[in-house]
Design an enzyme around this catalytic site. Sequence first.
Site, short mmCIF file in Angstrom:
data_model
loop_
_atom_site.label_atom_id
_atom_site.label_comp_id
_atom_site.label_asym_id
_atom_site.label_seq_id
_atom_site.Cartn_x
_atom_site.Cartn_y
_atom_site.Cartn_z
N HIS A 14 -7.32 -0.66 6.31
CA HIS A 14 -6.91 -1.99 6.27
C HIS A 14 -7.23 -2.51 7.85
O HIS A 14 -7.18 -3.63 8.25
CB HIS A 14 -5.47 -2.19 5.77
N SER B 128 0.64 -1.31 0.18
CA SER B 128 0.07 -0.03 -0.03
C SER B 128 0.88 1.41 0.05
O SER B 128 1.99 1.40 0.74
CB SER B 128 -1.07 0.07 1.26
#
Length: 546
Positions: free
Chosen positions: A465, A353
């Site tokens: 997340h 990410s």
Amino acid sequence: MFLRGAWRVGGRLGADSLGCCTGRADMLQGSFKWQRLRKIYAQNVSGLQNSADGAEAGSSSPSFFMATISQMVTEIIGPKEAGLKKPTIPEGKTRHLCDVYRSLSPEDKATFLRVISQQFGTDHDEVLKAAEGLPQAKEKSEGALLKAEERLQAALVPRYHDLFVQIGRLEGGVKYLVDMRADTLDLLTTVKDSSVSAELRSFSSCLREMLSHWFSAGLLHLQRITWESSCDILQKISEYEAVHPMRNWTDLKRRVGPNRRCFIFTHSTMPREPVVVLHTALTNQISDNIQTIVATALPDEEDADDINTAIFYSITSTQKGLQGVELGNYLIKRVVRELQAEFPKMTQFSSLSPIPGFRDWLVGEINKVLSSTESSSSDDSGVDGPTSTPPALLTSAELEKVAEIAGKEDALPLVTLKKLLQTNQWMGAESMVEMLRDPLMRLCARYLYLEKRRGYAVNPVANFHLRNGAVLWRLNWQADTNPRGISQSCGIMVNYRYFLGDTMRNSQRYMEEQHIEASQQVIDLAQAAGGVDAGGVDTPAGKSNL
């Protein structure tokens, strides 16, 4: 301006627009006097050619436009006095309202949204009246209390809720509402009046709640995208990619080809419109840089025996109007099940990410230190007492090294560092890149692990997340050396790892206790940045490989 916008369709103005409305005369009969609207529209156009006439027409346009909106909406949802008795609405009236809204200029759309949010919201007097009747109803009987509660519930529902229901029943109506909420969110960024802003936020929240029901997991369709998918879908996949933009069709073909997977969610009301897109790399280890995923040539065939890891490297919500509606977490869970069925040996699931906002946060922290230093040096008051000093960012030795490498030993080292970060010039010298590795990795761990907003991670990607139950697992140096990656996060990327047996527990602890499950690498880096008591931090139980 308002009425000119009301008849603008696709950038065309004049007879074509009026002709479009003339073709709908059958569904306008018995409704509001649209001929009058057309007449004033014509007056506005002629007013552009005659300043005196234009001033007269323009002065009445805004109020007439707002009255028109109010009348149209009232004809759809019924007058306020109707209460719980809703009229039977011809579909044509609702569809025509949608057509008019689509044809408006941005300025007129803003007026449209203000009128609806202000005039068709919750009636506060009705809410208070219904609430006041609860104690008396409770004394009478259970049935009377239930009736009173029903009246209170009805009073709390804003009138524009009924408008949303009517629009949602139209073909294409749900997409229309998604776009309307996107317009509302855009408008909220420009509104300064607190009361108008509050009304628009309530309007947006009501719409979001309805969209959350319509876009629940059971109503979304999972679809895998391949090179054989339709051209229009592939084109949208390319255009919507916001994390790692695609350079050309060859790049797109690689991302939907062997050793890669692209999945989308669609909705039955928007069948050819991706709602959320997830790009996944199939590998044999957890990737530590994006270059190997998006820029490395891949074999033409997959070796299923060599694939044991799924890397989620890009997830994009394509519809701004669905902001705040949970979609990405459902998509990841569905894709995990799909991949486990296709690759039985797959045991590792992780993201790779970006860290948007890290560099801007760091520059802000540097400014705080510089400001604190200036205040301290200029304070000669001699007053004793505690002072608020920002935590140190780099050690003295590190700052001296920055100034030495940059050749700016006569300037304040933090000022030099700030300039290097803002211009990305530090990437031009290998010695500077190596020197900044340790301090930037420390500070990035602090940003992700310690910096909070209302108790939760300040970084939006981290928050996403962690809410899904992932572990803040590994920071990766020089993981994205593209200009965008350097500008966002100094080239650092992060793996959020999904241990499937622990995701529910991790998610619950994060949501209820604001606890971030992190690996030892992240904890050690954050501790080195200052502010972490290693003895008070939990590491993932039984995860010695972290």
